[in-house]
Design a protein around this motif. Structure first.
Motif, PDB file in Angstrom:
ATOM      1  N   ILE A   1      44.989  30.734  41.704  1.00 33.68           N
ATOM      2  CA  ILE A   1      44.241  31.928  42.113  1.00 33.68           C
ATOM      3  C   ILE A   1      42.848  31.865  41.503  1.00 33.68           C
ATOM      4  O   ILE A   1      42.601  31.088  40.564  1.00 33.68           O
ATOM      5  CB  ILE A   1      44.934  33.243  41.677  1.00 33.68           C
ATOM      6  N   GLY A   2      41.933  32.677  42.012  1.00 31.16           N
ATOM      7  CA  GLY A   2      40.606  32.779  41.429  1.00 31.16           C
ATOM      8  C   GLY A   2      40.507  34.006  40.547  1.00 31.16           C
ATOM      9  O   GLY A   2      41.032  35.072  40.878  1.00 31.16           O
ATOM     10  N   ILE A   3      39.852  33.854  39.406  1.00 30.66           N
ATOM     11  CA  ILE A   3      39.670  34.966  38.471  1.00 30.66           C
ATOM     12  C   ILE A   3      38.210  35.032  38.068  1.00 30.66           C
ATOM     13  O   ILE A   3      37.606  34.030  37.695  1.00 30.66           O
ATOM     14  CB  ILE A   3      40.554  34.798  37.214  1.00 30.66           C
TER      15      ILE A   3
ATOM     16  N   PHE B   1      38.939  44.368  32.374  1.00 33.02           N
ATOM     17  CA  PHE B   1      39.698  43.900  33.532  1.00 33.02           C
ATOM     18  C   PHE B   1      39.048  42.669  34.142  1.00 33.02           C
ATOM     19  O   PHE B   1      37.903  42.311  33.818  1.00 33.02           O
ATOM     20  CB  PHE B   1      39.804  45.010  34.584  1.00 33.02           C
ATOM     21  N   VAL B   2      39.795  42.014  35.017  1.00 26.46           N
ATOM     22  CA  VAL B   2      39.286  40.889  35.793  1.00 26.46           C
ATOM     23  C   VAL B   2      39.539  41.159  37.268  1.00 26.46           C
ATOM     24  O   VAL B   2      40.385  41.975  37.622  1.00 26.46           O
ATOM     25  CB  VAL B   2      39.960  39.552  35.394  1.00 26.46           C
ATOM     26  N   ASN B   3      38.800  40.481  38.127  1.00 27.30           N
ATOM     27  CA  ASN B   3      39.072  40.518  39.560  1.00 27.30           C
ATOM     28  C   ASN B   3      39.855  39.272  39.932  1.00 27.30           C
ATOM     29  O   ASN B   3      39.430  38.150  39.630  1.00 27.30           O
ATOM     30  CB  ASN B   3      37.772  40.596  40.360  1.00 27.30           C
ATOM     31  N   VAL B   4      40.997  39.491  40.567  1.00 31.61           N
ATOM     32  CA  VAL B   4      41.876  38.399  40.982  1.00 31.61           C
ATOM     33  C   VAL B   4      41.662  38.144  42.476  1.00 31.61           C
ATOM     34  O   VAL B   4      41.751  39.063  43.290  1.00 31.61           O
ATOM     35  CB  VAL B   4      43.355  38.736  40.706  1.00 31.61           C
ATOM     36  N   TRP B   5      41.399  36.881  42.814  1.00 28.54           N
ATOM     37  CA  TRP B   5      41.144  36.489  44.201  1.00 28.54           C
ATOM     38  C   TRP B   5      42.242  35.551  44.690  1.00 28.54           C
ATOM     39  O   TRP B   5      42.496  34.521  44.061  1.00 28.54           O
ATOM     40  CB  TRP B   5      39.783  35.798  44.310  1.00 28.54           C
ATOM     41  N   ILE B   6      42.906  35.960  45.761  1.00 32.35           N
ATOM     42  CA  ILE B   6      43.875  35.091  46.425  1.00 32.35           C
ATOM     43  C   ILE B   6      43.250  34.666  47.752  1.00 32.35           C
ATOM     44  O   ILE B   6      43.046  35.506  48.637  1.00 32.35           O
ATOM     45  CB  ILE B   6      45.218  35.800  46.671  1.00 32.35           C
ATOM     46  N   PRO B   7      42.885  33.399  47.892  1.00 35.92           N
ATOM     47  CA  PRO B   7      42.223  32.943  49.117  1.00 35.92           C
ATOM     48  C   PRO B   7      43.004  33.317  50.382  1.00 35.92           C
ATOM     49  O   PRO B   7      44.226  33.143  50.440  1.00 35.92           O
ATOM     50  CB  PRO B   7      42.163  31.419  48.942  1.00 35.92           C
ATOM     51  N   GLY B   8      42.282  33.887  51.339  1.00 29.58           N
ATOM     52  CA  GLY B   8      42.905  34.266  52.592  1.00 29.58           C
ATOM     53  C   GLY B   8      43.609  35.606  52.562  1.00 29.58           C
ATOM     54  O   GLY B   8      44.123  36.066  53.582  1.00 29.58           O
TER      55      GLY B   8
ATOM     56  N   ASN C   1      50.041  45.297  49.931  1.00 27.30           N
ATOM     57  CA  ASN C   1      50.073  43.948  50.496  1.00 27.30           C
ATOM     58  C   ASN C   1      49.560  42.896  49.525  1.00 27.30           C
ATOM     59  O   ASN C   1      50.154  41.822  49.380  1.00 27.30           O
ATOM     60  CB  ASN C   1      49.252  43.904  51.789  1.00 27.30           C
ATOM     61  N   PHE C   2      48.442  43.202  48.840  1.00 30.80           N
ATOM     62  CA  PHE C   2      47.881  42.220  47.918  1.00 30.80           C
ATOM     63  C   PHE C   2      48.822  41.957  46.744  1.00 30.80           C
ATOM     64  O   PHE C   2      49.108  40.802  46.408  1.00 30.80           O
ATOM     65  CB  PHE C   2      46.526  42.689  47.390  1.00 30.80           C
ATOM     66  N   SER C   3      49.284  43.032  46.116  1.00 36.52           N
ATOM     67  CA  SER C   3      50.139  42.857  44.935  1.00 36.52           C
ATOM     68  C   SER C   3      51.470  42.198  45.287  1.00 36.52           C
ATOM     69  O   SER C   3      52.035  41.446  44.485  1.00 36.52           O
ATOM     70  CB  SER C   3      50.372  44.196  44.233  1.00 36.52           C
ATOM     71  N   LYS C   4      51.963  42.439  46.485  1.00 34.19           N
ATOM     72  CA  LYS C   4      53.195  41.771  46.908  1.00 34.19           C
ATOM     73  C   LYS C   4      52.956  40.278  47.119  1.00 34.19           C
ATOM     74  O   LYS C   4      53.821  39.445  46.793  1.00 34.19           O
ATOM     75  CB  LYS C   4      53.740  42.424  48.174  1.00 34.19           C
ATOM     76  N   SER C   5      51.777  39.940  47.625  1.00 32.77           N
ATOM     77  CA  SER C   5      51.425  38.525  47.767  1.00 32.77           C
ATOM     78  C   SER C   5      51.289  37.868  46.398  1.00 32.77           C
ATOM     79  O   SER C   5      51.766  36.747  46.170  1.00 32.77           O
ATOM     80  CB  SER C   5      50.111  38.374  48.542  1.00 32.77           C
ATOM     81  N   PHE C   6      50.650  38.573  45.472  1.00 32.57           N
ATOM     82  CA  PHE C   6      50.486  38.072  44.107  1.00 32.57           C
ATOM     83  C   PHE C   6      51.846  37.864  43.452  1.00 32.57           C
ATOM     84  O   PHE C   6      52.120  36.808  42.873  1.00 32.57           O
ATOM     85  CB  PHE C   6      49.628  39.060  43.319  1.00 32.57           C
ATOM     86  N   ASN C   7      52.710  38.864  43.552  1.00 30.83           N
ATOM     87  CA  ASN C   7      54.012  38.774  42.904  1.00 30.83           C
ATOM     88  C   ASN C   7      54.903  37.685  43.496  1.00 30.83           C
ATOM     89  O   ASN C   7      55.877  37.261  42.881  1.00 30.83           O
ATOM     90  CB  ASN C   7      54.741  40.124  42.972  1.00 30.83           C
ATOM     91  N   GLY C   8      54.575  37.245  44.703  1.00 31.58           N
ATOM     92  CA  GLY C   8      55.354  36.184  45.328  1.00 31.58           C
ATOM     93  C   GLY C   8      54.929  34.792  44.914  1.00 31.58           C
ATOM     94  O   GLY C   8      55.562  33.799  45.315  1.00 31.58           O
ATOM     95  N   MET C   9      53.900  34.694  44.071  1.00 38.07           N
ATOM     96  CA  MET C   9      53.407  33.386  43.653  1.00 38.07           C
ATOM     97  C   MET C   9      54.276  32.810  42.542  1.00 38.07           C
ATOM     98  O   MET C   9      55.022  33.529  41.871  1.00 38.07           O
ATOM     99  CB  MET C   9      51.944  33.483  43.217  1.00 38.07           C
TER     100      MET C   9
END
Length: 271
Positions: free
Chosen positions: A82-84, A36-43, A68-76
């Protein structure tokens, strides 16, 4: 592997199923199936995700809009960044396998899709059981068929394939068409994986499972993902583990811990 996020631009977005999107990135990740990886969405935050695809030029992550995080990700969208960091964790065994059965439930289908592609490259015969609540939640079907995978579908409501649990199909396959399987791989709800272990034992088959726990660091320092009562770290000694280890994890199919360490019981049906 890196402990500092590397910024990646989203090159392509694929609508896989209801509430599920795959994000494609160019570049070398050098991961193995199960990691796996860690996905970083700033803010927003940082969360772990399985790798659902990789080749020599690109890799992909599939996200299910749940919190909340996955919904933000899916809205991209394409072009967003993003940071990985990673890859982290253990991997599925791919050497010495001739006939494999994969059992994926819900979002657990993602890491197994990557595995299925890698096994087919090794000329392994692959039977992939995909479980979902209904046909609108099924993913990767065309991709798997194109790779030469034997796909078996189970849905709770019978809207596609077999009406019932994926574990019922597993039992039938091992007694018939897949009687020569030398490895079972599973990822999904723990109630499903518990049944997979029982079936593997009954048929005398090896089995590897991918577990999910709340993770923070991703590389074994913080101890957030340690499991009772073995104390092993899912991010380091997992997420992929053999069934004999999983059997000794007391909390398996009983509870997990949230970000504060509080016990949270498992709920839900077997997909």
């Amino acid at each position: 592997m890196t402990e500092q996020p590397k910024i990646h631009s989203i090159k392509r977005v694929i609508d896989e199923a209801k509430d599920a999107r795959t994000f494609v990135f160019y570049g070398q990740l050098d991961s193995s199936p199960g990691q796996f990886v860690n996905v970083w969405i700033p803010g927003v935050d940082e969360k772990p995700y399985s790798i659902s695809y990789q080749d020599d030029e690109k890799f992909a992550i599939t996200c299910f809009a749940v919190g909340n995080f996955s919904k933000s990700f899916n809205g991209m969208k394409e072009g967003d960044k993003i940071g990985i960091r990673g890859p982290y964790g253990t991997r599925f065994t791919t050497s010495g396998i001739r006939n494999a059965v994969l059992v994926g439930g819900g979002c657990g289908t993602a890491p197994l899709a990557f595995l299925a592609n890698e096994l087919r490259k090794r000329k392994v015969n692959v039977d992939f059981i995909m479980g979902a609540r209904s046909n609108e939640f099924l993913m990767y079907h065309e991709r798997m068929v194109s790779a030469g995978v034997n796909v078996h579908i189970a849905t709770d409501d019978g809207s596609a394939g077999f009406k019932g649990f994926s574990t019922e199909l597993l039992d039938r396959l091992l007694a018939g068409k897949a009687k020569d399987a030398d490895m079972i791989y599973a990822c999904g709800p723990e109630i499903m994986m518990k049944k997979v272990i029982d079936i593997a034992d009954r048929h005398g088959r090896r089995c590897e499972l991918s577990l999910e726990r709340y993770m923070k660091c991703g590389f074994g320092i913080c101890g957030q993902c340690c499991v009772d009562n073995l104390g092993i770290r899912v991010c380091k000694e997992g997420p992929v583990m053999g069934k004999e280890i999983v059997k000794h994890i007391f909390e398996f199919n009983k509870y997990k811990r949230d970000s504060s360490g509080k016990k949270v019981p498992f709920y839900g049906s077997c997909n």
